[in-house]
Design a protein around this motif. Structure first.
Motif, mmCIF file in Angstrom:
data_model
loop_
_atom_site.group_PDB
_atom_site.id
_atom_site.type_symbol
_atom_site.label_atom_id
_atom_site.label_comp_id
_atom_site.label_asym_id
_atom_site.label_seq_id
_atom_site.Cartn_x
_atom_site.Cartn_y
_atom_site.Cartn_z
ATOM 1 N N ASN A 25 0.465 -1.246 0.252
ATOM 2 C CA ASN A 25 0.659 -0.388 0.486
ATOM 3 C C ASN A 25 0.913 1.428 0.594
ATOM 4 O O ASN A 25 0.940 2.104 0.589
ATOM 5 N N LEU A 26 1.681 1.309 -1.021
ATOM 6 C CA LEU A 26 2.688 2.613 -1.004
ATOM 7 C C LEU A 26 2.726 3.252 -1.811
ATOM 8 O O LEU A 26 2.301 2.246 -3.653
ATOM 9 N N THR A 27 2.454 4.633 -2.242
ATOM 10 C CA THR A 27 2.379 5.027 -3.572
ATOM 11 C C THR A 27 3.983 5.421 -4.354
ATOM 12 O O THR A 27 4.957 4.862 -3.578
ATOM 13 N N GLN A 28 4.540 5.716 -5.426
ATOM 14 C CA GLN A 28 5.481 5.045 -5.979
ATOM 15 C C GLN A 28 6.574 6.471 -5.480
ATOM 16 O O GLN A 28 7.404 6.287 -4.452
ATOM 17 N N ALA A 29 5.644 7.594 -4.668
ATOM 18 C CA ALA A 29 6.544 9.040 -3.606
ATOM 19 C C ALA A 29 6.620 7.993 -2.120
ATOM 20 O O ALA A 29 7.904 8.860 -1.778
ATOM 21 N N GLU A 30 5.482 7.060 -2.017
ATOM 22 C CA GLU A 30 6.116 7.080 -0.743
ATOM 23 C C GLU A 30 7.679 6.725 -0.813
ATOM 24 O O GLU A 30 8.972 5.892 0.205
ATOM 25 N N LEU A 31 7.339 5.080 -1.015
ATOM 26 C CA LEU A 31 8.714 4.146 -1.578
ATOM 27 C C LEU A 31 9.839 5.322 -1.638
ATOM 28 O O LEU A 31 11.210 5.354 -1.226
ATOM 29 N N ALA A 32 9.437 6.265 -2.683
ATOM 30 C CA ALA A 32 10.690 6.881 -2.911
ATOM 31 C C ALA A 32 11.960 7.986 -2.068
ATOM 32 O O ALA A 32 12.913 7.589 -1.187
ATOM 33 N N LYS A 33 10.773 7.946 -0.992
ATOM 34 C CA LYS A 33 11.019 9.327 0.383
ATOM 35 C C LYS A 33 11.798 7.996 1.244
ATOM 36 O O LYS A 33 13.085 8.087 2.119
ATOM 37 N N LYS A 34 10.729 7.191 1.113
ATOM 38 C CA LYS A 34 11.127 5.307 2.624
ATOM 39 C C LYS A 34 13.510 5.378 1.619
ATOM 40 O O LYS A 34 14.162 4.748 3.015
ATOM 41 N N LEU A 35 13.219 4.799 0.741
ATOM 42 C CA LEU A 35 15.049 4.978 0.054
ATOM 43 C C LEU A 35 15.882 5.954 -0.528
ATOM 44 O O LEU A 35 16.592 6.136 -0.525
ATOM 45 N N ASN A 36 15.241 7.651 -0.017
ATOM 46 C CA ASN A 36 15.623 8.905 -0.247
ATOM 47 C C ASN A 36 16.134 8.920 -1.445
ATOM 48 O O ASN A 36 17.360 9.173 -1.809
ATOM 49 N N ILE A 37 15.525 8.749 -2.777
ATOM 50 C CA ILE A 37 15.209 9.219 -3.492
ATOM 51 C C ILE A 37 14.288 9.462 -4.418
ATOM 52 O O ILE A 37 13.203 9.702 -4.187
ATOM 53 N N THR A 38 14.337 10.156 -5.469
ATOM 54 C CA THR A 38 12.763 10.350 -6.407
ATOM 55 C C THR A 38 12.058 9.695 -6.950
ATOM 56 O O THR A 38 12.388 8.197 -7.094
ATOM 57 N N ARG A 39 10.612 10.523 -6.623
ATOM 58 C CA ARG A 39 9.962 9.637 -7.127
ATOM 59 C C ARG A 39 10.202 9.297 -8.576
ATOM 60 O O ARG A 39 9.703 8.113 -9.040
ATOM 61 N N SER A 40 10.113 9.503 -9.217
ATOM 62 C CA SER A 40 11.103 9.835 -10.802
ATOM 63 C C SER A 40 12.243 7.973 -11.214
ATOM 64 O O SER A 40 11.590 7.732 -12.035
ATOM 65 N N SER A 41 13.031 7.931 -10.293
ATOM 66 C CA SER A 41 13.513 7.028 -10.193
ATOM 67 C C SER A 41 12.505 6.009 -9.950
ATOM 68 O O SER A 41 12.661 4.712 -10.921
ATOM 69 N N VAL A 42 11.592 6.013 -8.815
ATOM 70 C CA VAL A 42 10.779 4.581 -8.687
ATOM 71 C C VAL A 42 9.820 4.247 -10.156
ATOM 72 O O VAL A 42 10.234 3.173 -10.299
ATOM 73 N N ASN A 43 9.617 5.555 -10.244
ATOM 74 C CA ASN A 43 9.176 5.113 -11.635
ATOM 75 C C ASN A 43 9.508 4.513 -12.832
ATOM 76 O O ASN A 43 9.088 3.264 -14.089
ATOM 77 N N ALA A 44 11.099 5.055 -13.121
ATOM 78 C CA ALA A 44 11.420 4.416 -14.151
ATOM 79 C C ALA A 44 12.019 2.792 -13.981
ATOM 80 O O ALA A 44 12.035 2.479 -14.414
ATOM 81 N N TRP A 45 11.909 2.461 -12.510
ATOM 82 C CA TRP A 45 12.714 1.082 -12.353
ATOM 83 C C TRP A 45 11.142 0.406 -12.716
ATOM 84 O O TRP A 45 11.287 -0.850 -13.654
ATOM 85 N N GLU A 46 9.817 0.652 -12.506
ATOM 86 C CA GLU A 46 8.809 0.388 -12.642
ATOM 87 C C GLU A 46 8.570 -0.047 -14.321
ATOM 88 O O GLU A 46 7.746 -0.969 -14.952
ATOM 89 N N MET A 47 8.734 1.212 -14.396
ATOM 90 C CA MET A 47 8.330 0.768 -16.244
ATOM 91 C C MET A 47 9.442 0.458 -16.708
ATOM 92 O O MET A 47 9.312 0.745 -18.225
ATOM 93 N N GLY A 48 10.445 -0.103 -16.316
ATOM 94 C CA GLY A 48 12.026 -0.989 -17.024
ATOM 95 C C GLY A 48 13.020 0.216 -17.774
ATOM 96 O O GLY A 48 13.245 -0.545 -18.819
ATOM 97 N N ILE A 49 12.780 1.068 -17.435
ATOM 98 C CA ILE A 49 13.234 1.946 -18.539
ATOM 99 C C ILE A 49 14.970 2.041 -17.730
ATOM 100 O O ILE A 49 15.973 2.538 -18.204
ATOM 101 N N SER A 50 14.638 2.144 -16.464
ATOM 102 C CA SER A 50 16.218 1.708 -15.552
ATOM 103 C C SER A 50 16.006 0.461 -14.184
ATOM 104 O O SER A 50 14.963 -0.018 -13.947
ATOM 105 N N THR A 51 17.345 -0.137 -14.136
ATOM 106 C CA THR A 51 17.095 -0.661 -13.135
ATOM 107 C C THR A 51 17.861 -0.435 -11.282
ATOM 108 O O THR A 51 19.026 0.994 -11.238
ATOM 109 N N PRO A 52 17.526 -0.255 -10.343
ATOM 110 C CA PRO A 52 18.001 0.262 -9.025
ATOM 111 C C PRO A 52 19.585 -0.580 -8.906
ATOM 112 O O PRO A 52 19.633 -1.665 -9.079
ATOM 113 N N SER A 53 20.576 0.019 -8.216
ATOM 114 C CA SER A 53 21.431 -0.432 -8.315
ATOM 115 C C SER A 53 21.167 -1.215 -6.914
ATOM 116 O O SER A 53 20.619 -2.193 -7.066
#
Length: 93
Positions: free
Chosen positions: A14-42
């Motif tokens: 039950n997390l939004t992309q923004a909430e997950l990003a905040k927990k990881l201290n990254i941007t929401r667009s980074s989470v979005n890029a991971w979920e879209m397959g544009i990039s992968t997490p380190s």
């Protein structure tokens, strides 16, 4: 595969992309890029995601179809309840 796993786990928790990003201290667009397959997490973020969602990195990477459940903080009675629930759901298949 990893994109789908991250998105599915985020939604299950039950997390939004923004909430997950905040927990990881990254941007929401980074989470979005991971979920879209544009990039992968380190590797570091893979580990953080695995710890946050209580799954293995193998599961996140699609190397294992089995997710795990950490029951180390449960007492014996609670563990037995969890096992009973698992057996119940298996019998419904």
């Amino acid at each position: 595969m990893i994109a789908d796993r991250i998105k599915d786990l985020r939604i299950q928790h039950n997390l939004t992309q923004a909430e997950l990003a905040k927990k990881l201290n990254i941007t929401r667009s980074s989470v979005n890029a991971w979920e879209m397959g544009i990039s992968t997490p380190s590797t570091a973020y893979l580990i953080e995601l695995a710890q946050l969602f209580h799954v293995s990195t193998d599961y996140l990477l699609g190397l294992s179809a089995t997710s795990t459940l950490d029951i180390s903080s449960l007492n014996e009675e609670e563990i037995n309840i969890v096992y009973s629930l698992i057996e119940y759901f298996r019998s419904k298949k």
